[in-house]
Motif scaffolding. Structure first.
Motif, PDB file in Angstrom:
ATOM      1  N   ILE A 196      45.432  34.279  44.450  1.00 25.54           N
ATOM      2  CA  ILE A 196      46.085  35.553  44.182  1.00 25.54           C
ATOM      3  C   ILE A 196      46.422  35.740  42.713  1.00 25.54           C
ATOM      4  O   ILE A 196      46.086  36.764  42.104  1.00 25.54           O
ATOM      5  CB  ILE A 196      47.351  35.682  45.050  1.00 25.54           C
ATOM      6  CG1 ILE A 196      46.964  35.771  46.524  1.00 25.54           C
ATOM      7  CG2 ILE A 196      48.168  36.891  44.639  1.00 25.54           C
ATOM      8  CD1 ILE A 196      48.107  35.564  47.480  1.00 25.54           C
ATOM      9  N   PHE A 197      47.066  34.753  42.111  1.00 24.53           N
ATOM     10  CA  PHE A 197      47.492  34.944  40.725  1.00 24.53           C
ATOM     11  C   PHE A 197      46.291  35.008  39.784  1.00 24.53           C
ATOM     12  O   PHE A 197      46.315  35.722  38.783  1.00 24.53           O
ATOM     13  CB  PHE A 197      48.473  33.838  40.297  1.00 24.53           C
ATOM     14  CG  PHE A 197      47.872  32.486  40.066  1.00 24.53           C
ATOM     15  CD1 PHE A 197      47.526  32.087  38.794  1.00 24.53           C
ATOM     16  CD2 PHE A 197      47.667  31.604  41.118  1.00 24.53           C
ATOM     17  CE1 PHE A 197      46.981  30.836  38.562  1.00 24.53           C
ATOM     18  CE2 PHE A 197      47.114  30.357  40.904  1.00 24.53           C
ATOM     19  CZ  PHE A 197      46.769  29.963  39.621  1.00 24.53           C
ATOM     20  N   LYS A 198      45.209  34.303  40.125  1.00 21.10           N
ATOM     21  CA  LYS A 198      44.008  34.375  39.293  1.00 21.10           C
ATOM     22  C   LYS A 198      43.337  35.737  39.449  1.00 21.10           C
ATOM     23  O   LYS A 198      42.814  36.297  38.477  1.00 21.10           O
ATOM     24  CB  LYS A 198      43.037  33.265  39.671  1.00 21.10           C
ATOM     25  CG  LYS A 198      43.489  31.869  39.251  1.00 21.10           C
ATOM     26  CD  LYS A 198      42.448  30.827  39.624  1.00 21.10           C
ATOM     27  CE  LYS A 198      42.890  29.426  39.192  1.00 21.10           C
ATOM     28  NZ  LYS A 198      41.898  28.392  39.565  1.00 21.10           N
ATOM     29  N   GLY A 199      43.335  36.267  40.673  1.00 23.35           N
ATOM     30  CA  GLY A 199      42.742  37.577  40.904  1.00 23.35           C
ATOM     31  C   GLY A 199      43.447  38.661  40.118  1.00 23.35           C
ATOM     32  O   GLY A 199      42.808  39.547  39.532  1.00 23.35           O
ATOM     33  N   VAL A 200      44.775  38.601  40.095  1.00 26.43           N
ATOM     34  CA  VAL A 200      45.556  39.584  39.326  1.00 26.43           C
ATOM     35  C   VAL A 200      45.275  39.422  37.832  1.00 26.43           C
ATOM     36  O   VAL A 200      45.062  40.404  37.112  1.00 26.43           O
ATOM     37  CB  VAL A 200      47.059  39.420  39.613  1.00 26.43           C
ATOM     38  CG1 VAL A 200      47.885  40.294  38.674  1.00 26.43           C
ATOM     39  CG2 VAL A 200      47.364  39.763  41.072  1.00 26.43           C
TER      40      VAL A 200
END
Length: 274
Positions: free
Chosen positions: A91-95
């Motif tokens: 999730i944090f990488k996608g954002v």
């Protein structure tokens, strides 16, 4: 502020964030990038093949697009350019990647105010998104039928390293023509004199021409409680603070204070990377 990213898991909390984004987009002529993350390795999926090691990924992809279609029909999005995107990533990488790819100005996330973003952004994921983002992150806790920002609390220890984050907070305040309340919380374990505290605040304040601010020293048992109690006392609309990116929170907001505020504060919280 021309491009706003809204991560969504299609929950009520995520829709609350999208409604705030819609209000800001209409007011400032911005576009919205609606991002759904599927935490399934992309290399496990071959769309050109008749078989897949993870056929459920295709199902969830189609489900996401159907949910996107339902959201797009919402009246509060009328007249706004909305881009839908689905990513396979943590999730944090996608954002982080979406912000870089689309040159995002602001990320708005929804939170249930207790345990982070329900289903999609939970636990340490919230802190990771806040900590790794290069752009400001605005976390909202509830539905805002009319999102107005008149008073912002900028809480810090006002060390020199916070100057860049302060300037970003001022730029955000100027969008809304809001008053900024500089806040240094004194606790029994982290105490500095009023004279030193005022000198630090004035030093940061002098780095811009912004004059619509107040300086405040507040005593409480913990920094987190001090920020929330002071914000309650002035009916603040937003709490702003700085982060150190991958190095964690600044030594004022050490440990889990950023995640605690994101999860526990009733008011929207916005973070700016140092």
């Amino acid at each position: 502020m021309k491009k706003i990213l809204v991560p969504t898991d299609f929950s009520e909390q995520a829709e609350n964030a999208l409604k705030v984004a819609a209000q800001l987009a209409k007011a400032h002529g911005a576009e919205i990038y609606l991002l759904h993350i599927l935490e399934i390795p992309l290399n496990e999926i071959d769309p050109m093949s008749s078989r897949s090691d993870l056929p459920e990924a295709v199902f969830f992809m189609k489900l996401a697009h159907r949910r996107f279609e339902n959201i797009m029909n919402s009246s509060y999005l009328d007249g706004i350019v909305v881009h839908e995107t689905v990513d396979f990533n943590e999730i944090f990488k996608g954002v982080f990647h979406a912000c870089n790819k689309h040159n995002i100005d602001l990320v708005i996330m929804g939170s249930n105010g207790v345990s982070g973003l329900k289903e999609m952004l939970i636990g340490s994921n919230t802190e990771k998104v806040v900590r790794t983002s290069e752009v400001p992150i605005l976390v909202v806790k509830k539905e805002h039928l009319s999102f107005k920002v008149n008073n912002i609390v900028f809480a810090s220890d006002f060390q020199e390293e916070n100057k860049s984050a302060y300037k970003k907070a001022i730029a955000f305040a100027e969008i809304f023509k809001a008053k900024v309340h500089l806040l240094l919380v004194n606790t029994p374990n982290k105490f500095i004199t009023s004279d030193l505290a005022n000198k630090r605040m004035q030093n940061l304040a002098s780095s811009t021409n912004f004059s619509n601010f107040t300086s405040n020293i507040y005593n409480d048992v913990t920094i987190e409680k001090g920020i929330m109690n002071f914000s309650e006392s002035i009916h603040a609309d937003v709490i702003a603070m700085s982060t150190h990116g991958r190095q964690g929170i600044s030594h004022f907001f050490n440990g889990s204070i950023s995640e605690d505020l994101v999860n526990h504060a009733k008011r929207p919280v916005i973070t700016f990377k140092i």
